[in-house]
Enzyme design. Sequence first.
Site, PDB file in Angstrom:
ATOM      1  N   CYS A 125      26.672  46.341  36.601  1.00 42.73           N
ATOM      2  CA  CYS A 125      27.146  45.756  35.266  1.00 42.73           C
ATOM      3  C   CYS A 125      27.601  46.911  34.357  1.00 42.73           C
ATOM      4  CB  CYS A 125      26.097  44.785  35.111  1.00 42.73           C
ATOM      5  SG  CYS A 125      26.574  43.625  33.580  1.00 42.73           S
ATOM      6  N   ASP A 183      33.429  36.617  39.377  1.00 41.52           N
ATOM      7  CA  ASP A 183      32.807  37.293  38.572  1.00 41.52           C
ATOM      8  C   ASP A 183      33.447  36.733  37.116  1.00 41.52           C
ATOM      9  OD1 ASP A 183      31.589  38.994  36.299  1.00 41.52           O
ATOM     10  OD2 ASP A 183      31.436  40.470  37.559  1.00 41.52           O
ATOM     11  N   HIS A 214      29.035  37.659  39.446  1.00 43.65           N
ATOM     12  CA  HIS A 214      28.267  38.733  38.724  1.00 43.65           C
ATOM     13  C   HIS A 214      26.862  38.880  39.043  1.00 43.65           C
ATOM     14  CE1 HIS A 214      28.553  41.856  35.709  1.00 43.65           C
ATOM     15  NE2 HIS A 214      27.486  41.280  35.412  1.00 43.65           N
TER      16      HIS A 214
END
Length: 245
Positions: A125, A183, A214
């Site tokens: 991330c 995502d 994600h």
Amino acid sequence: MLLQSQHADLVTPTGTMRTYVHRPAGEGRYPAVLFYSEIFQQTGPIERAARLLAGHGYAVLVPEIFHELNPVGTVLAYDNPGRDKGNADKAAKPVEDYDRDNRAMIDWLAGQPWYSGQLGAMGFCIGGHLAFRAALQPEVRGTACFYATDLHTQVIPNQPGQHSMDRAGEIGGELLMIWGKQDPHIPATGRAEVYARLAALGLDFTWHEFNGQHAFMRDEGERYDAQLQRLGYELVFDLFGRTLR
């Protein structure tokens, strides 16, 4: 391989940065990996991921990425207040401060008897973005970026010419870029923009897009995909085996 875990409180220009160190126990010299967390800092899933890497023969450093903005030891919950706080911290810390954090860890590593001198980076991330940023350091030879947020945006504060993509041409090591097609934080147009930039620069990189959401590597929550996690780690160990051994 048995492990040991400790922490080091490193001095940076913006304050003390607690850094968690997971490495093989006993004698030996090992490659190191700068491992960057999500916005929540060293949660259970991040610690387990770091220890998994360490169990394959790496010394893994997990810095508190928002150390300037929180008390030492802060871990944010995977809930709405935790997400809101983490996103606020992300929008408050200039990208150049991460460069100084990276240098503090690299300088500290140089004095450790168990460090082999071979260095990589990895993150999830925002940590994927911070691993990409760490790749600007000349010591970093291999970098794994999982669904790196904000490479295609201006969310993280930066001065002109300091955005990570503006400086991507300085990267000298190999990049492993891994994305989830489902995502919403990095849509297809954003991924295409990053790919085009890396290709135009002629960087040494591989690119993988999986049918995943994600945070599919996080072994907690409904977006976790164990099969994709296994594939992701296989790619990581291939990268680090070639570039750090």
